[in-house]
Scaffold this motif. Structure first.
Motif, PDB file in Angstrom:
ATOM      1  N   VAL A 210      -7.188  -5.699  -3.705  1.00 45.79           N
ATOM      2  CA  VAL A 210      -7.254  -4.364  -4.522  1.00 45.79           C
ATOM      3  C   VAL A 210      -8.216  -3.480  -3.750  1.00 45.79           C
ATOM      4  N   TYR A 211      -7.620  -2.343  -3.524  1.00 48.69           N
ATOM      5  CA  TYR A 211      -8.495  -1.194  -2.977  1.00 48.69           C
ATOM      6  C   TYR A 211      -8.815   0.064  -3.643  1.00 48.69           C
ATOM      7  N   VAL A 212      -9.734   0.752  -3.515  1.00 44.47           N
ATOM      8  CA  VAL A 212     -10.003   2.010  -4.173  1.00 44.47           C
ATOM      9  C   VAL A 212      -9.476   3.216  -3.408  1.00 44.47           C
ATOM     10  N   ILE A 213      -8.405   3.788  -3.751  1.00 47.05           N
ATOM     11  CA  ILE A 213      -7.692   4.709  -3.297  1.00 47.05           C
ATOM     12  C   ILE A 213      -6.532   5.249  -4.114  1.00 47.05           C
ATOM     13  N   HIS A 214      -6.265   6.423  -4.254  1.00 42.55           N
ATOM     14  CA  HIS A 214      -5.224   7.029  -4.818  1.00 42.55           C
ATOM     15  C   HIS A 214      -4.085   7.309  -3.864  1.00 42.55           C
ATOM     16  N   ASP A 215      -3.135   6.356  -4.125  1.00 39.52           N
ATOM     17  CA  ASP A 215      -1.808   6.473  -3.469  1.00 39.52           C
ATOM     18  C   ASP A 215      -1.089   7.657  -3.650  1.00 39.52           C
ATOM     19  N   GLY A 216      -0.268   8.000  -2.683  1.00 33.94           N
ATOM     20  CA  GLY A 216       0.596   9.060  -2.684  1.00 33.94           C
ATOM     21  C   GLY A 216       0.132  10.330  -1.693  1.00 33.94           C
ATOM     22  N   GLY A 217      -1.366  10.082  -1.283  1.00 31.76           N
ATOM     23  CA  GLY A 217      -1.756  11.190  -0.331  1.00 31.76           C
ATOM     24  C   GLY A 217      -2.026  10.552   0.972  1.00 31.76           C
ATOM     25  N   GLU A 218      -1.133   9.621   1.190  1.00 36.93           N
ATOM     26  CA  GLU A 218      -1.351   8.968   2.637  1.00 36.93           C
ATOM     27  C   GLU A 218      -1.114  10.129   3.687  1.00 36.93           C
ATOM     28  N   LYS A 219      -0.294  10.824   3.823  1.00 39.55           N
ATOM     29  CA  LYS A 219       0.033  11.743   4.895  1.00 39.55           C
ATOM     30  C   LYS A 219      -1.280  12.636   5.036  1.00 39.55           C
ATOM     31  N   ARG A 220      -1.920  13.081   3.991  1.00 38.62           N
ATOM     32  CA  ARG A 220      -3.303  13.867   3.892  1.00 38.62           C
ATOM     33  C   ARG A 220      -4.472  13.096   4.483  1.00 38.62           C
ATOM     34  N   LEU A 221      -4.478  11.924   3.966  1.00 42.39           N
ATOM     35  CA  LEU A 221      -5.679  11.180   4.197  1.00 42.39           C
ATOM     36  C   LEU A 221      -5.617  10.154   5.572  1.00 42.39           C
ATOM     37  N   PHE A 222      -4.349   9.847   6.032  1.00 45.29           N
ATOM     38  CA  PHE A 222      -4.283   9.096   7.186  1.00 45.29           C
ATOM     39  C   PHE A 222      -3.465   9.604   8.214  1.00 45.29           C
ATOM     40  N   GLY A 223      -2.437  10.623   7.797  1.00 41.84           N
ATOM     41  CA  GLY A 223      -1.501  11.064   8.775  1.00 41.84           C
ATOM     42  C   GLY A 223      -0.229  10.000   8.699  1.00 41.84           C
ATOM     43  N   ARG A 224      -0.066   9.453   7.885  1.00 45.70           N
ATOM     44  CA  ARG A 224       1.093   8.298   7.935  1.00 45.70           C
ATOM     45  C   ARG A 224       1.878   8.749   6.422  1.00 45.70           C
ATOM     46  N   GLU A 225       3.211   8.526   6.597  1.00 44.86           N
ATOM     47  CA  GLU A 225       4.051   8.672   5.640  1.00 44.86           C
ATOM     48  C   GLU A 225       4.131   7.523   4.404  1.00 44.86           C
ATOM     49  N   GLU A 226       3.970   6.496   4.896  1.00 39.06           N
ATOM     50  CA  GLU A 226       4.272   5.273   4.016  1.00 39.06           C
ATOM     51  C   GLU A 226       3.012   4.917   3.213  1.00 39.06           C
ATOM     52  N   ASN A 227       3.755   4.612   1.862  1.00 39.32           N
ATOM     53  CA  ASN A 227       2.573   4.461   0.754  1.00 39.32           C
ATOM     54  C   ASN A 227       1.695   3.238   0.956  1.00 39.32           C
ATOM     55  N   ILE A 228       0.615   3.387   0.703  1.00 37.19           N
ATOM     56  CA  ILE A 228      -0.394   2.283   0.995  1.00 37.19           C
ATOM     57  C   ILE A 228      -0.014   1.050   0.246  1.00 37.19           C
ATOM     58  N   ARG A 229       0.563   0.887  -0.837  1.00 34.55           N
ATOM     59  CA  ARG A 229       0.958  -0.189  -1.778  1.00 34.55           C
ATOM     60  C   ARG A 229       2.384  -1.023  -0.914  1.00 34.55           C
ATOM     61  N   THR A 230       2.662  -0.375   0.069  1.00 32.70           N
ATOM     62  CA  THR A 230       3.667  -1.123   1.006  1.00 32.70           C
ATOM     63  C   THR A 230       3.011  -1.821   2.189  1.00 32.70           C
ATOM     64  N   MET A 231       1.889  -1.715   2.108  1.00 31.51           N
ATOM     65  CA  MET A 231       1.085  -2.058   3.485  1.00 31.51           C
ATOM     66  C   MET A 231       0.118  -3.796   3.157  1.00 31.51           C
TER      67      MET A 231
ATOM     68  N   SER B 237      -3.235  -6.110   3.558  1.00 29.16           N
ATOM     69  CA  SER B 237      -4.446  -5.944   3.667  1.00 29.16           C
ATOM     70  C   SER B 237      -5.004  -5.671   5.032  1.00 29.16           C
ATOM     71  N   GLU B 238      -4.304  -6.294   6.203  1.00 30.58           N
ATOM     72  CA  GLU B 238      -4.509  -6.157   7.272  1.00 30.58           C
ATOM     73  C   GLU B 238      -4.291  -4.718   7.976  1.00 30.58           C
ATOM     74  N   GLU B 239      -2.965  -4.153   7.347  1.00 34.21           N
ATOM     75  CA  GLU B 239      -2.788  -2.896   7.706  1.00 34.21           C
ATOM     76  C   GLU B 239      -3.807  -1.948   7.174  1.00 34.21           C
ATOM     77  N   ILE B 240      -4.066  -2.074   5.919  1.00 34.63           N
ATOM     78  CA  ILE B 240      -4.891  -1.127   5.351  1.00 34.63           C
ATOM     79  C   ILE B 240      -6.447  -1.164   6.010  1.00 34.63           C
ATOM     80  N   ASP B 241      -6.881  -2.496   6.135  1.00 32.19           N
ATOM     81  CA  ASP B 241      -8.295  -2.529   6.710  1.00 32.19           C
ATOM     82  C   ASP B 241      -8.199  -1.848   7.989  1.00 32.19           C
ATOM     83  N   GLY B 242      -7.270  -1.610   8.690  1.00 34.58           N
ATOM     84  CA  GLY B 242      -6.980  -0.793   9.784  1.00 34.58           C
ATOM     85  C   GLY B 242      -6.993   0.710   9.943  1.00 34.58           C
ATOM     86  N   LEU B 243      -6.577   1.266   8.722  1.00 36.54           N
ATOM     87  CA  LEU B 243      -6.489   2.593   8.254  1.00 36.54           C
ATOM     88  C   LEU B 243      -8.074   3.269   8.444  1.00 36.54           C
TER      89      LEU B 243
END
Length: 175
Positions: free
Chosen positions: A67-88, A90-96
């Motif tokens: 469980v992470y503290v983040i508002h999903d849906g803003g990945e493009k603005r926050l990371f420059g990525r299209e995919e939703n964080i809920r589809t990643m 923890s290894e992928e998220i930790d690398g963002l």
């Protein structure tokens, strides 16, 4: 008194603050801008420094259950990525790495809910949002932190965390 009588103990800190101040300031995602990223410990600390009484943190879960503290849906603005964080995972998220307000890498990573719980230990009020589908996991995590007001809830009541989530003012917790 805010909330129902049966939640009096859970709402103890919230009601104490309301009695003292009459109105509480709740800050959505903390205070952020520049290189201070929303939904991070730094944004919550700054919000409290600026006078917030309560901060709101959004939760999202990785595909492998972290469980992470983040508002999903803003990945493009926050990371420059299209995919939703809920589809990643923890290894992928930790690398963002978050982008700052001008779109440059900030050096800040997504924080786990446990990091927030470990950091705020002096009665700070917070509200958990966007956790509807992961309440059992959020409950499990919070139950490991004795300074959380959830500890004051009668442990013999099954599903109490889910019941509390129906009342926003009851969902404020002490960290």
């Amino acid at each position: 008194m805010a909330g129902q009588e049966r939640y009096k103990e859970i709402n103890r800190i919230l009601n104490r603050e309301l009695a003292e101040k009459k109105t509480l300031i709740a800050v959505h995602r903390g205070a952020w801008g520049g290189n201070v990223i929303e939904n991070t410990i730094a944004s919550y600390e700054i919000a409290r420094f600026m006078g917030a009484d309560m901060f709101e943190c959004d939760l999202a879960q990785s595909t492998d259950g972290v469980v992470y503290v983040i508002h999903d849906g803003g990945e493009k603005r926050l990371f420059g990525r299209e995919e939703n964080i809920r589809t990643m995972s923890s290894e992928e998220i930790d690398g963002l790495v978050f982008r700052n307000c001008i779109g440059e890498p900030s050096g800040v990573h997504v924080q786990r809910f446990e990091q927030v719980l470990e950091h705020f230990t002096h009665g700070e009020l917070f509200n958990v949002d966007r956790a509807w589908g992961i309440l059992p996991e959020a409950d499990r995590i919070m139950s490991r932190y004795s300074h959380s007001i959830y500890q004051a809830v009668e442990r013999r009541v099954p599903g109490i965390f889910q019941q509390l989530s129906e009342k926003v003012h009851v969902y404020a917790h002490r960290l």
